[in-house]
Write an enzyme that holds these catalytic residues in place. Sequence first.
Site, short mmCIF file in Angstrom:
data_model
loop_
_atom_site.label_atom_id
_atom_site.label_comp_id
_atom_site.label_asym_id
_atom_site.label_seq_id
_atom_site.Cartn_x
_atom_site.Cartn_y
_atom_site.Cartn_z
N HIS A 117 -43.40 -22.04 3.24
CA HIS A 117 -44.46 -21.69 2.19
C HIS A 117 -45.03 -20.28 2.19
CE1 HIS A 117 -45.78 -26.34 1.36
NE2 HIS A 117 -44.47 -26.11 2.23
N CYS A 169 -49.17 -29.35 0.06
CA CYS A 169 -49.20 -30.66 1.13
C CYS A 169 -50.40 -31.26 0.95
CB CYS A 169 -48.82 -30.29 2.56
SG CYS A 169 -48.87 -31.74 3.59
N ARG A 222 -39.91 -33.69 -5.70
CA ARG A 222 -40.59 -34.36 -4.88
C ARG A 222 -41.79 -33.68 -4.05
NH1 ARG A 222 -42.18 -34.26 0.43
NH2 ARG A 222 -40.26 -33.27 1.14
N ASP A 223 -41.54 -32.68 -3.32
CA ASP A 223 -42.48 -31.96 -2.60
C ASP A 223 -43.31 -31.12 -3.58
OD1 ASP A 223 -44.03 -30.94 -0.59
OD2 ASP A 223 -42.41 -29.25 0.15
#
Length: 321
Positions: free
Chosen positions: A225, A256, A30-31
């Site tokens: 991150h 992101c 997903r991310d």
Amino acid sequence: MTEVLALGLPMEVPATALPPRVRIHEVGPRDGLQNEKETVPTDVKAQFVHRLAGAGLSTVEATSFVHPRWVPQLADAEELFPRLADIEGVALPVLVPNERGLDRAIALGARRIAVFGSATETFAARNLNRTIDESLAMFEPVVARAKDDKIHVRGYLSMCFGDPWEGKVPVHQVVRVAKRLMDLGCDELSLGDTIGVATPGHVLSLLAELNEEGVPTSAIGVHFHDTYGQALANTFAALEHGVTTIDASAGGLGGCPYAKSATGNLATEDLVWMLHGLGIETGVDLGRLTATSVWMAEQLGRPSPSRTVRALAGTASHKES
């Protein structure tokens, strides 16, 4: 890869007062993939999730039920999620932004969801087109309905350690929003270092203040991150505090789409290497996980940024773009 692991490396040398076991919340599908410019085929995504589950990851965040206009890469959620029905014993949470997203997820049998909030007003406006208060109001019926249906709810909170527009984010501000998110009824809270600016002391300060405000460590996960190379150091600080849920992305995939300075997530392989060296159980087969990330890098046409993947598999295993 096999030679190094067969030698028993990394050697286990436990540190004092660390958790004996950690649950890795794998966010790669997903991310990790949401910011890819080229559309990843649904078959590849399904294989990715299956391979991650086969490597021993107990939680794999599968996809997101956001409007396709906002995250085109995940527009195939309805097609993907049913292809994962044969995976047993692995939690497959999905991100839902609102009640419509919840309806779509429930219709396909999802039993774990996540909502995504912001600790800063600027990112809330850019990511959700709402103020913090408005976004929490949007989440309220989502969480309430999910809890009524006995669905597990995770609350993501982004920009917990710094914001590319607002700069420093005071700890008390993060705690205030985090507490409100938990008060909605979330089962767990993931603290996001969205642009990778956190340092260990900052992590410990935020965790301590959350505890003081009644958010237990057992309900907290951390999502780092590695923009400034601090993700593992920050993870170790969280472990010292007692955190046992760590978010990571296979191969270090991700970023992101709404924060341009956000680079890749903490690589799951780098995390597992450190945890296994500390004698902390994860249930993950590092060899199979590395092979999965090598395979995924080949699908994307570029080498994995994970240092552990590169060290174990060698850059020759990757196709240069």
